[in-house]
Structure formats: C-alpha cells, structure tokens
Design a protein around this motif. Structure first.
Motif, mmCIF file in Angstrom:
data_model
loop_
_atom_site.group_PDB
_atom_site.id
_atom_site.type_symbol
_atom_site.label_atom_id
_atom_site.label_comp_id
_atom_site.label_asym_id
_atom_site.label_seq_id
_atom_site.Cartn_x
_atom_site.Cartn_y
_atom_site.Cartn_z
ATOM 1 N N TYR A 398 0.736 -1.314 -0.360
ATOM 2 C CA TYR A 398 0.016 -0.163 -0.074
ATOM 3 C C TYR A 398 0.991 1.367 0.023
ATOM 4 N N ASP A 422 4.847 3.298 7.325
ATOM 5 C CA ASP A 422 4.960 3.467 6.103
ATOM 6 C C ASP A 422 4.583 4.667 5.588
ATOM 7 N N ILE A 435 -10.546 -2.553 9.911
ATOM 8 C CA ILE A 435 -9.398 -3.324 9.279
ATOM 9 C C ILE A 435 -8.896 -4.571 9.774
ATOM 10 N N SER A 442 -10.247 -1.722 3.138
ATOM 11 C CA SER A 442 -10.705 -0.450 2.921
ATOM 12 C C SER A 442 -10.981 -0.476 1.327
ATOM 13 N N SER A 445 -8.595 0.628 -1.134
ATOM 14 C CA SER A 445 -7.375 -0.296 -1.520
ATOM 15 C C SER A 445 -7.700 -1.575 -2.197
ATOM 16 N N GLY A 452 -8.192 -9.657 2.753
ATOM 17 C CA GLY A 452 -8.727 -9.135 3.552
ATOM 18 C C GLY A 452 -8.690 -10.008 4.775
ATOM 19 N N GLY A 454 -5.277 -11.112 6.258
ATOM 20 C CA GLY A 454 -3.844 -10.797 6.914
ATOM 21 C C GLY A 454 -3.614 -10.205 7.999
ATOM 22 N N LEU A 455 -4.727 -8.986 8.167
ATOM 23 C CA LEU A 455 -4.419 -8.077 9.568
ATOM 24 C C LEU A 455 -5.536 -9.196 10.660
ATOM 25 N N ALA A 456 -6.433 -9.932 10.168
ATOM 26 C CA ALA A 456 -7.179 -10.740 10.957
ATOM 27 C C ALA A 456 -6.421 -11.657 11.553
ATOM 28 N N SER A 479 0.849 4.972 7.276
ATOM 29 C CA SER A 479 0.127 4.378 8.418
ATOM 30 C C SER A 479 1.288 3.780 9.319
HETATM 31 P P1 ADP Z 1 -5.535 -7.379 2.271
HETATM 32 O O1 ADP Z 1 -5.070 -8.831 1.752
HETATM 33 O O2 ADP Z 1 -6.594 -6.660 1.734
HETATM 34 O O3 ADP Z 1 -4.042 -6.509 2.519
HETATM 35 P P2 ADP Z 1 -5.298 -7.286 5.284
HETATM 36 O O4 ADP Z 1 -6.314 -7.912 6.251
HETATM 37 O O5 ADP Z 1 -3.844 -7.346 5.266
HETATM 38 O O6 ADP Z 1 -6.014 -7.786 3.895
HETATM 39 O O7 ADP Z 1 -5.485 -5.559 5.316
HETATM 40 C C1 ADP Z 1 -6.908 -5.193 5.245
HETATM 41 C C2 ADP Z 1 -7.022 -3.853 4.807
HETATM 42 O O8 ADP Z 1 -6.255 -3.204 5.744
HETATM 43 C C3 ADP Z 1 -6.394 -3.698 3.456
HETATM 44 O O9 ADP Z 1 -7.353 -3.978 2.552
HETATM 45 C C4 ADP Z 1 -6.222 -2.077 3.450
HETATM 46 O O10 ADP Z 1 -7.244 -1.382 3.215
HETATM 47 C C5 ADP Z 1 -5.892 -2.020 4.728
HETATM 48 N N1 ADP Z 1 -4.430 -1.900 5.111
HETATM 49 C C6 ADP Z 1 -3.643 -2.904 5.597
HETATM 50 N N2 ADP Z 1 -2.486 -2.489 5.812
HETATM 51 C C7 ADP Z 1 -2.349 -1.127 5.294
HETATM 52 C C8 ADP Z 1 -1.076 -0.409 5.081
HETATM 53 N N3 ADP Z 1 -0.169 -0.772 5.395
HETATM 54 N N4 ADP Z 1 -1.543 0.934 4.444
HETATM 55 C C9 ADP Z 1 -2.837 1.126 4.069
HETATM 56 N N5 ADP Z 1 -3.772 0.414 4.148
HETATM 57 C C10 ADP Z 1 -3.432 -0.994 4.861
#
Ligand code: ADP
Length: 488
Positions: A398, A422, A435, A442, A445, A452, A454-456, A479
């Motif tokens: 991102y 970043d 997120i 988001s 993005s 969606g 990875g963060l979970a 971020s």
């Molecule tokens: P994805 O596979 O979409 O990256 P994630 O769970 O990792 O899934 O992230 C969820 C959402 O959080 C992303 O779709 C993005 O909108 C937002 N996001 C995560 N990391 C960042 C980042 N470093 N900068 C901006 N947006 C981010």
C-alpha cells in the motif's frame, strides 16, 4: 403453602416445638408427681408405726374393734384424705372404715410392704389401692406383732381417693396451673418468633428466586442489580449466593452476546468466502473454456497469456484457502502456540531481508532499527514471523514507489514494541476500527490484490500471545502498525 421453603420451615418448627412442648409438660408433670409421692411418703413414713404403737389392734388373731374405731376416728380428724386398712399376715384386708362397695380388693400384695419395711429403696414405693384394682398408691405400713409373732399390718394409704394424681392438682393448684399456662405461652412465643425469623430469612431467598425467574423470562439477556438486604454488611450464604448468581448471569449475558457476534461474523465470513472463491474460479473457468473452444484459433502467445492468468488465479485461490485454513486453526480451542525464547530483533531483520527485493522493485526504502539490547521474547517464532510477513507485505503493497517503510523495535514496561511505519496511501479514519475484521478491506485499496484476512490473522496471533496490536494512520501520508509482546 407447604410447597414453599418458608411453609416447610414453619411446618417443621411447628411439629418440633409442639413435640418438645408436650414432652416437657409431660416430663414436668411426671417428675412433680414422683416428687410429690416421694415427699408424701417420707413425711408420713412413720404414721402407721405411731398409730399401731398407740393402740393394740389385734389380739390372738381377733380385731380389737374399739381400738380400731379410735384409729379411724383420729385419722378422720387429722387428715380425711388418708385411708387406713387392717391386714392379716397374708395381706388380706380384714378391717376398714368405708362402705363395702367401695372396697374392690380382698387383699393387697405383700411385696411393696416388705420393700417399705426393709427401707432399702430410696424412691417412693407404691402399693395396691384397695379401692381400685388397677391403681397403685404411696402408703405407710406398720407390722402388728403379738408376743414376737407377726399377726398383721396397719396399712395406711396416703392421699386416699380424693387425690388422684397431679392431673387433679393442676386443676386445684394455682401454682401448677400457672406454670402449665406459662409453658404453653412460652411455646406460643417461640413459635411466633420462629415464624417471623423464617419469614425474614426466606424473604431474601424469595427476592433471589424472583430475580432468577425474571432473568429466565428475559431470555437470559438482562439482569437487574440484586440488592437483597438493606444493610451494608453483606456476607451470609444467601448474599454470597446472590453475588455468585449476579456474576454468573453477567457472564451468561456476555457469552450469549459473544456467541451472537461470532455467529453473525461467521455468516458474514461464509458470504465473503463464497464471493472471494467464486470470483477467481469464474475467471479460471472462463479462461479454460475459451482455450478449449478456441483451441485451434489461439496462437502460442495468446495461449501463454491465458495459461499465465489461470495460474495466477490458482495461486490467489490457494492463498485464500491457506489463509482461511490458518484462521480456522488459530481459532480452534485445541490450538496452543509453541512458545520458545528467541530474539525478536534477529527475527525482524531476517523477515525484512526477505522483502528487500520486493521493496527495491517498487523503489521503496526498507529500513530496520533494532533494539539496543537483544530483545528476548517468549513466543511462537513461526507465528510471529507470520505477523511480520503480513505487516511488511501490506506496508510495501500500500506504499507507492519512492516511498519508505521503516521497522523499529523498542523496549518499555517489560514489553517489546514492534512498529511498521510506511509513507503509503493511509487508511481513512472510518475504516481504522474495521481493518482487523475478517474480509474487511478499505474501499480505497480494493484495486490492490488481497483477501482481507492478513490483519485478522495478525491480530489473532498477537492475542494468543497476550499482546496487543494497534494502528494509526493519516490518509495520503501513511500508516503505522504496532504490536507488543511480553518480554522474557
Ligand atoms: P489485504 O489482503 O486486503 O491486504 P489485510 O487484512 O492485510 O488484507 O488488510 C485489510 C485492509 O487494511 C486492506 O485491504 C487495506 O485496506 C488496509 N491496510 C492494511 N495495511 C495497510 C497499510 N499498510 N496501508 C494502508 N492500508 C492498509
């Protein structure tokens, strides 16, 4: 009435107090009667001796009627309730001062008479009552001896037929009837006090039962604060029960809400999974069908393009399925992280190195600022590597080319903080709280490739290590993701 605890307690108390009251009244009547007999016999112990020594009643087996009349007359004047009988040496009644129909026995037993004369028994000795075949009474007796020969006995019944026992006394005696009324009054007062005390004690239980029923009626969704007693001092078993119930109800409500939340999350997830699987599958199917239909018309380059797109679709599907599988594994109750001591500093450098090439490709500067001391943590190294992977790959994904991604480690408050900063697209304020949810992306993005998840996954892993993960961001500026792990 007897179905309630209060009714049962009152019934038990009633039976107990009545039984005890009857027993004690019987006991006191019995002991009074025994005492009365004993005292009566002791006081009049020598009465028969005195009478017999005063008058010669038998001579040569013949009754001296004049002397006997004197005795009867004297007794009549002294105490009309005393009855006097002349017995022969066998115990047969040979003379008395009463109408014949009143005398119901021809003889009396010599056994109690001998006991009396032996003087060994300390309690009252009762003998046969000549006026009743079933009754025994206290007596005084004196042997009548002539020239050393026992010719008979002067048998004196103490109390006579006017006195039939304590029952008569109660009716006649003010003191006795007063004490019986006092005993009955005490029983009634004890009963009343018990009923009031039980009512006060069980009223709190009734309140508790009402609260439990209200909780049940609300379908386990609402519990009002329970206040059983007015006083500040709470601590008996009923108060403790109320506290435990209150705590338990609170937990049940939380668990039900949590289950509802998880259920709705799962429903959303199933919808998202179906959608995310369907899209690449449809594309894949389209490519393969096109290749099959236009087999002859496609040149080598077109066929290569279709195959490349199909493989990319397969990879995406594979990543998605892997992420789902990983989340399911992390969610399962039986899963426990394999904890070991390692340097988070070293791990962060190693993971960052993996992304050097990808960063260079996008002309992004990737830097790592480590700890001053080796940051030792106790964690599952494979899982923490996965967290770093997700955060660094997102940061690169991102951030536009020419940007910067900086990793830094810090120690404070017994924790190690890892920050991934970043200068990328940033996240709108309204998306920040969402997120970390599964499948949430988001809207800005969506064009970038991603699932969606990875963060979970990252949040779940950090939670499993009793840590926390946060984000701060400014759209258009970048971020910062931070997570904390407890230090060794
Ligand atoms: P994805 O596979 O979409 O990256 P994630 O769970 O990792 O899934 O992230 C969820 C959402 O959080 C992303 O779709 C993005 O909108 C937002 N996001 C995560 N990391 C960042 C980042 N470093 N900068 C901006 N947006 C981010």
């Amino acid at each position: 009435m007897f179905k309630s605890l209060y009714g049962k307690l009152v019934a038990i108390l009633l039976v107990l107090i009545l039984a005890l009251g009857i027993f004690f009244i019987w006991l006191s009547l019995f002991t009074t009667e025994s005492y009365f007999r004993e005292v009566n016999q002791r006081l009049n112990h020598d009465l028969a001796d005195h009478l017999a020594s005063e008058w010669e009643l038998l001579r040569g087996g013949e009754v001296n009627t004049d002397h006997l009349k004197e005795v009867f007359h004297t007794l009549m004047i002294a105490n009309p309730s005393i009855e006097c009988y002349l017995l022969d040496s066998e115990g047969n009644i040979i003379a008395y001062d009463a109408p014949d129909e009143k005398i119901k026995r021809e003889s009396v037993s010599l056994e109690p008479i001998n006991d009396f004369l032996d003087g060994e028994k300390s309690t009252a000795i009762v003998g046969d009552d000549p006026r009743d075949v079933n009754r025994k009474k206290v007596f005084s007796v004196s042997p009548i001896e002539v020239d050393g020969q026992r010719e008979g006995y002067l048998y004196v019944i103490l109390g006579g037929e006017d006195y039939e026992g304590v029952a008569d006394l109660i009716g006649d005696s003010y003191t006795m009837s007063l004490s019986v009324w006092v005993a009955l009054g005490s029983v009634a007062v004890a009963l009343l006090v018990g009923v009031i005390a039980f009512s006060m004690l069980t009223s709190r239980l009734r309140k508790l039962t009402d609260a439990v029923n209200a909780f049940k009626r609300s379908d386990f969704s609402n519990i009002d604060p329970l206040r059983l007693s007015e006083s500040e001092e709470r601590g008996d078993e009923i108060d403790q029960l109320a506290d435990v119930f209150q705590g338990m109800a609170g937990r049940i409500i939380n668990h039900i809400e949590e289950l509802k939340r998880i259920d709705s999350e799962r429903r959303e997830m199933v919808g998202s999974v179906s959608h995310d699987l369907r899209a690449p599958l449809t594309t894949l199917q389209g490519h393969l069908e096109t290749m099959l239909v236009k087999e002859q018309q496609l040149d080598a380059e077109e066929r290569h393009n279709f195959l490349t797109a199909s493989i990319a679709g397969c990879r995406r599907l594979n990543r998605l399925v892997e992420s789902l599988f990983e989340l399911a594994k992390l969610d399962s109750y039986s899963f426990t992280p394999q904890l070991e001591d390692f340097s988070l500093d070293e791990l962060t450098h190693d993971v960052a190195q993996k992304y050097d090439l990808a960063a260079k490709d996008k002309e992004i500067t990737l830097t790592v600022t480590g700890c001053e001391e080796p940051c030792l943590v106790k964690a599952d190294i494979g899982l923490i590597e996965r967290v770093l992977d997700n955060l660094i790959s997102n940061a690169i994904k991102y951030t536009d080319s020419g940007g910067r991604v900086a990793l830094s480690l810090n120690e404070n408050d017994g924790r190690v903080q890892v920050a991934v900063e970043d200068t990328g697209v940033g996240i709108p304020a309204e998306d920040l709280s969402r997120i970390f949810e599964r499948f949430y992306r988001s809207p800005g993005s969506i064009s970038a490739e991603g699932s969606g998840l990875g963060l979970a996954i990252a949040r779940r892993i950090v939670e499993l290590h009793d840590g926390e993960i946060n984000v701060s961001s400014k759209p258009g500026q970048g971020s910062t993701f931070e997570f904390y792990l407890p230090k060794v």
